[in-house]
Design a protein around this motif. Structure first.
Motif, PDB file in Angstrom:
ATOM      1  N   GLU A  21       0.551  -1.149   0.114  1.00 18.87           N
ATOM      2  CA  GLU A  21       0.031  -0.158   0.005  1.00 18.87           C
ATOM      3  C   GLU A  21       1.419   1.587  -0.126  1.00 18.87           C
ATOM      4  N   GLN A  22       1.693   1.111   0.562  1.00 22.95           N
ATOM      5  CA  GLN A  22       2.942   2.348   1.032  1.00 22.95           C
ATOM      6  C   GLN A  22       3.514   2.941  -0.478  1.00 22.95           C
ATOM      7  N   VAL A  23       3.941   1.273  -1.152  1.00 19.65           N
ATOM      8  CA  VAL A  23       4.651   1.860  -2.641  1.00 19.65           C
ATOM      9  C   VAL A  23       3.650   2.469  -3.634  1.00 19.65           C
ATOM     10  N   ILE A  24       2.625   1.891  -3.847  1.00 12.57           N
ATOM     11  CA  ILE A  24       1.842   1.932  -4.350  1.00 12.57           C
ATOM     12  C   ILE A  24       0.727   3.197  -5.238  1.00 12.57           C
ATOM     13  N   TYR A  25       0.280   3.817  -3.397  1.00 10.17           N
ATOM     14  CA  TYR A  25      -0.381   5.619  -3.279  1.00 10.17           C
ATOM     15  C   TYR A  25       0.738   6.368  -2.411  1.00 10.17           C
ATOM     16  N   GLU A  26       0.513   7.418  -2.768  1.00 15.78           N
ATOM     17  CA  GLU A  26       0.433   8.209  -2.367  1.00 15.78           C
ATOM     18  C   GLU A  26      -0.303   8.783  -0.910  1.00 15.78           C
ATOM     19  N   PHE A  27      -1.868   8.964  -0.632  1.00 16.83           N
ATOM     20  CA  PHE A  27      -2.132   8.526   0.556  1.00 16.83           C
ATOM     21  C   PHE A  27      -2.692   7.499   0.744  1.00 16.83           C
ATOM     22  N   LYS A 129     -17.819  15.304  -3.331  1.00 17.20           N
ATOM     23  CA  LYS A 129     -16.946  16.044  -3.115  1.00 17.20           C
ATOM     24  C   LYS A 129     -16.132  16.308  -2.408  1.00 17.20           C
ATOM     25  N   ASN A 130     -14.310  16.798  -2.884  1.00 12.74           N
ATOM     26  CA  ASN A 130     -14.122  16.497  -1.736  1.00 12.74           C
ATOM     27  C   ASN A 130     -12.925  15.336  -0.668  1.00 12.74           C
ATOM     28  N   TYR A 131     -13.272  14.198  -1.770  1.00 13.02           N
ATOM     29  CA  TYR A 131     -13.726  12.635  -0.773  1.00 13.02           C
ATOM     30  C   TYR A 131     -12.071  12.112  -0.191  1.00 13.02           C
ATOM     31  N   TYR A 132     -10.666  12.629  -1.355  1.00 13.07           N
ATOM     32  CA  TYR A 132      -9.646  11.900  -1.153  1.00 13.07           C
ATOM     33  C   TYR A 132      -8.807  13.031  -0.581  1.00 13.07           C
ATOM     34  N   PRO A 133      -8.411  12.821   0.280  1.00  8.23           N
ATOM     35  CA  PRO A 133      -6.805  13.765  -0.123  1.00  8.23           C
ATOM     36  C   PRO A 133      -5.845  13.968  -0.888  1.00  8.23           C
ATOM     37  N   ALA A 134      -5.555  14.901  -1.411  1.00  3.89           N
ATOM     38  CA  ALA A 134      -4.667  14.785  -2.434  1.00  3.89           C
ATOM     39  C   ALA A 134      -3.260  16.125  -2.001  1.00  3.89           C
TER      40      ALA A 134
END
Length: 153
Positions: A21-27, A129-134
């Motif tokens: 998970e840490q490798v493939i996602y920014e969050f 709306k605005n669901y995921y951190p970016a």
């Protein structure tokens, strides 16, 4: 010949799952997020190839449908059909449990995942709306749903 299996995720799998998970996602989800999912009784499974973690999924039963919370494939195995196979396996599991359908959220920027879900019959039913951190602010989530009777079931 490769040894292939899908098994229930256990506490012993959490470190490996969190590492992928840490490798493939920014969050990414944390090891604790996955552990909390197991303790809450969510339906979590790992796909193994030659005794190495290849992919995993976490689904939550909500009345008569499953909510797909996480479906991820190890970075070096992406694009080879493992995500599709695990998604189809999860759909089969949900149908076998008597569920009417499956709901999920996906980032609009995750084109590969969005395409996978759409080609597997998931339809857009809304936007959170605005669901995921970016990196800059928040990103919306597309809410997709697949009703199993649409498959002639």
């Amino acid at each position: 010949m490769s040894i292939f299996s899908i098994k229930a995720m256990t506490e012993a799998d959490l470190a490996a799952v969190a590492e992928v998970e840490q490798v493939i996602y920014e969050f990414p989800w944390t090891e604790r997020n996955f552990g909390d999912s197991l303790r809450a009784g969510y339906d979590a499974h790992c796909m193994w190839i030659d005794h190495q973690l290849a992919a995993y999924l976490v689904m939550m039963r909500v009345v008569d449908e499953y909510h797909l919370l996480n479906l991820s494939v190890r970075a070096d195995l992406q694009g080879h059909g493992y995500g599709r196979h695990l998604l189809q396996w999860g759909i089969g599991r949900a149908k076998g449990a008597g569920m009417d359908g499956m709901l999920l959220e996906v980032r609009p920027s995750n084109v590969a995942a969005k395409t996978l879900y759409e080609t597997e019959g998931f339809k857009l039913i809304g936007v959170r709306k605005n669901y995921y951190p970016a990196r800059e602010g928040r990103e919306d989530a597309l809410v997709l749903f697949k009703r199993f009777q649409d498959m002639g079931m």
